[in-house]
Design a protein around this motif. Structure first.
Motif, PDB file in Angstrom:
ATOM      1  N   PHE A  21       0.854  -1.157   0.168  1.00 38.80           N
ATOM      2  CA  PHE A  21       0.077   0.160  -0.055  1.00 38.80           C
ATOM      3  C   PHE A  21       0.896   1.201   0.083  1.00 38.80           C
ATOM      4  CE2 PHE A  21      -2.701  -3.145   2.193  1.00 38.80           C
ATOM      5  CZ  PHE A  21      -3.818  -3.240   1.282  1.00 38.80           C
ATOM      6  N   SER A  22       2.134   0.928   0.070  1.00 38.49           N
ATOM      7  CA  SER A  22       3.194   2.344   0.201  1.00 38.49           C
ATOM      8  C   SER A  22       3.591   2.632  -1.326  1.00 38.49           C
ATOM      9  CB  SER A  22       4.169   1.828   1.055  1.00 38.49           C
ATOM     10  OG  SER A  22       3.908   1.604   2.362  1.00 38.49           O
ATOM     11  N   ASN A  23       3.970   3.875  -1.168  1.00 39.87           N
ATOM     12  CA  ASN A  23       4.808   4.292  -2.425  1.00 39.87           C
ATOM     13  C   ASN A  23       5.993   5.249  -2.193  1.00 39.87           C
ATOM     14  OD1 ASN A  23       5.650   5.378  -5.063  1.00 39.87           O
ATOM     15  ND2 ASN A  23       3.440   5.629  -5.780  1.00 39.87           N
ATOM     16  N   PRO A  24       7.069   4.730  -2.016  1.00 36.69           N
ATOM     17  CA  PRO A  24       8.248   5.260  -1.874  1.00 36.69           C
ATOM     18  C   PRO A  24       8.551   6.479  -2.570  1.00 36.69           C
ATOM     19  CG  PRO A  24       8.885   3.053  -1.412  1.00 36.69           C
ATOM     20  CD  PRO A  24       7.240   3.110  -2.156  1.00 36.69           C
ATOM     21  N   HIS A  82      -8.347  -6.178  25.222  1.00 36.09           N
ATOM     22  CA  HIS A  82      -9.012  -5.652  24.176  1.00 36.09           C
ATOM     23  C   HIS A  82      -7.988  -5.332  22.933  1.00 36.09           C
ATOM     24  CE1 HIS A  82     -11.740  -3.566  21.387  1.00 36.09           C
ATOM     25  NE2 HIS A  82     -10.886  -2.935  21.242  1.00 36.09           N
ATOM     26  N   THR A  83      -8.202  -5.898  21.906  1.00 34.75           N
ATOM     27  CA  THR A  83      -7.204  -6.033  20.762  1.00 34.75           C
ATOM     28  C   THR A  83      -7.738  -5.359  19.609  1.00 34.75           C
ATOM     29  OG1 THR A  83      -5.811  -7.946  21.445  1.00 34.75           O
ATOM     30  CG2 THR A  83      -5.335  -7.178  19.263  1.00 34.75           C
ATOM     31  N   TYR A  84      -7.159  -4.405  18.937  1.00 34.67           N
ATOM     32  CA  TYR A  84      -7.646  -3.746  17.566  1.00 34.67           C
ATOM     33  C   TYR A  84      -6.299  -3.463  16.803  1.00 34.67           C
ATOM     34  CZ  TYR A  84      -6.069   0.980  19.260  1.00 34.67           C
ATOM     35  OH  TYR A  84      -5.203   2.234  19.573  1.00 34.67           O
ATOM     36  N   LEU A  85      -6.895  -3.384  15.587  1.00 33.11           N
ATOM     37  CA  LEU A  85      -5.659  -3.005  14.391  1.00 33.11           C
ATOM     38  C   LEU A  85      -5.963  -1.585  13.976  1.00 33.11           C
ATOM     39  CD1 LEU A  85      -3.198  -4.164  12.726  1.00 33.11           C
ATOM     40  CD2 LEU A  85      -4.822  -4.929  10.981  1.00 33.11           C
ATOM     41  N   SER A  86      -5.061  -0.706  13.751  1.00 33.41           N
ATOM     42  CA  SER A  86      -5.194   0.365  13.081  1.00 33.41           C
ATOM     43  C   SER A  86      -3.931   0.696  12.211  1.00 33.41           C
ATOM     44  CB  SER A  86      -5.467   1.469  14.074  1.00 33.41           C
ATOM     45  OG  SER A  86      -5.813   2.987  13.504  1.00 33.41           O
ATOM     46  N   GLY A  87      -3.843   1.854  11.613  1.00 36.14           N
ATOM     47  CA  GLY A  87      -2.618   2.289  10.833  1.00 36.14           C
ATOM     48  C   GLY A  87      -2.518   3.890  10.712  1.00 36.14           C
ATOM     49  N   CYS A  88      -1.163   4.257  10.218  1.00 34.06           N
ATOM     50  CA  CYS A  88      -1.031   5.498   9.637  1.00 34.06           C
ATOM     51  C   CYS A  88      -0.045   5.640   8.551  1.00 34.06           C
ATOM     52  CB  CYS A  88      -0.265   6.056  11.007  1.00 34.06           C
ATOM     53  SG  CYS A  88       1.222   5.432  11.180  1.00 34.06           S
ATOM     54  N   THR A  89       0.156   6.796   8.016  1.00 31.77           N
ATOM     55  CA  THR A  89       1.053   7.232   7.094  1.00 31.77           C
ATOM     56  C   THR A  89       1.961   7.934   7.309  1.00 31.77           C
ATOM     57  OG1 THR A  89      -0.399   8.628   6.101  1.00 31.77           O
ATOM     58  CG2 THR A  89      -0.598   6.373   5.098  1.00 31.77           C
ATOM     59  N   ILE A  90       3.201   7.750   6.804  1.00 25.48           N
ATOM     60  CA  ILE A  90       4.367   8.770   7.061  1.00 25.48           C
ATOM     61  C   ILE A  90       4.895   9.212   5.730  1.00 25.48           C
ATOM     62  CG2 ILE A  90       4.635   8.376   9.330  1.00 25.48           C
ATOM     63  CD1 ILE A  90       7.049   6.830   8.720  1.00 25.48           C
ATOM     64  N   ASN A 124      10.695  -1.357   5.453  1.00 24.90           N
ATOM     65  CA  ASN A 124      11.758  -2.360   4.841  1.00 24.90           C
ATOM     66  C   ASN A 124      11.460  -2.476   3.446  1.00 24.90           C
ATOM     67  OD1 ASN A 124       9.311  -3.520   5.616  1.00 24.90           O
ATOM     68  ND2 ASN A 124      10.108  -5.555   5.974  1.00 24.90           N
ATOM     69  N   ILE A 125      11.834  -1.314   3.070  1.00 23.99           N
ATOM     70  CA  ILE A 125      11.954  -1.129   1.362  1.00 23.99           C
ATOM     71  C   ILE A 125      12.724  -2.088   0.436  1.00 23.99           C
ATOM     72  CG2 ILE A 125      10.774   1.136   1.685  1.00 23.99           C
ATOM     73  CD1 ILE A 125      13.604   2.246   0.886  1.00 23.99           C
ATOM     74  N   PHE A 126      13.516  -2.732   1.173  1.00 26.86           N
ATOM     75  CA  PHE A 126      14.626  -3.573   0.155  1.00 26.86           C
ATOM     76  C   PHE A 126      14.212  -5.014   0.459  1.00 26.86           C
ATOM     77  CE2 PHE A 126      16.994   0.237   1.323  1.00 26.86           C
ATOM     78  CZ  PHE A 126      17.067   0.590   0.186  1.00 26.86           C
ATOM     79  N   ASN A 127      13.013  -5.357   1.096  1.00 29.84           N
ATOM     80  CA  ASN A 127      12.830  -6.637   1.402  1.00 29.84           C
ATOM     81  C   ASN A 127      11.529  -7.117   0.470  1.00 29.84           C
ATOM     82  OD1 ASN A 127      14.588  -6.998   3.521  1.00 29.84           O
ATOM     83  ND2 ASN A 127      13.184  -6.958   5.006  1.00 29.84           N
ATOM     84  N   ASN A 128      11.451  -8.145  -0.069  1.00 33.91           N
ATOM     85  CA  ASN A 128      10.310  -8.655  -1.071  1.00 33.91           C
ATOM     86  C   ASN A 128       8.919  -8.957  -0.211  1.00 33.91           C
ATOM     87  OD1 ASN A 128      11.991  -8.273  -3.493  1.00 33.91           O
ATOM     88  ND2 ASN A 128      12.727 -10.333  -3.254  1.00 33.91           N
TER      89      ASN A 128
END
Length: 128
Positions: A21-24, A82-90, A124-128
């Motif tokens: 989902f990223s675009n370096p 309680h467990t949840y999943l969230s996200g962010c962009t930088i 980790n942009i260099f990992n596949n």
């Protein structure tokens, strides 16, 4: 994994870089993070608010505040979690997050400030 216990509330976090989902090239790095909140107290609490500090190597500090977590204000009885999943962009591939949860003791209405431990956002942009 980052873990901290404050006021009898244990917070555990794990972050993951979302390469698909990223675009370096466009300075868009997406991360998800899994948060587990465990009540280690002999009383019931309710999570009411959160405050996140997002530090990006390419930008200054960004603050995110609001009610609950992902649209919920979970009630945690003694020993429950309680467990949840969230996200962010930088904008850079490196950053970190930390913050606070504000919870209420339901037996007496006392407000507790719970530390969200600092954790790293590293692409980790260099990992596949």
């Amino acid at each position: 994994m980052a873990t901290a216990i404050t006021e009898g509330i244990k917070i555990s976090l794990e972050a993951s870089y979302q390469k698909e989902f990223s675009n370096p090239n466009m300075h868009h790095f997406v991360f998800t993070y899994k948060v587990t909140i465990q009540n280690c107290n002999p009383f019931t609490v309710q999570l009411l608010r959160r405050r996140w500090e997002i530090h990006d190597a390419a930008e200054s500090l960004k603050l995110v505040e609001g009610e609950g977590v992902v649209g919920q204000q979970p009630v945690l009885e003694p020993g429950n979690s309680h467990t949840y999943l969230s996200g962010c962009t930088i904008k850079s591939g490196m950053g970190k997050m930390k913050g606070y949860f504000y919870v209420e003791k339901l037996n007496d209405g006392k407000m507790l400030t719970v530390t969200i431990p600092e954790f790293q956002l590293i692409a980790n942009i260099f990992n596949n």
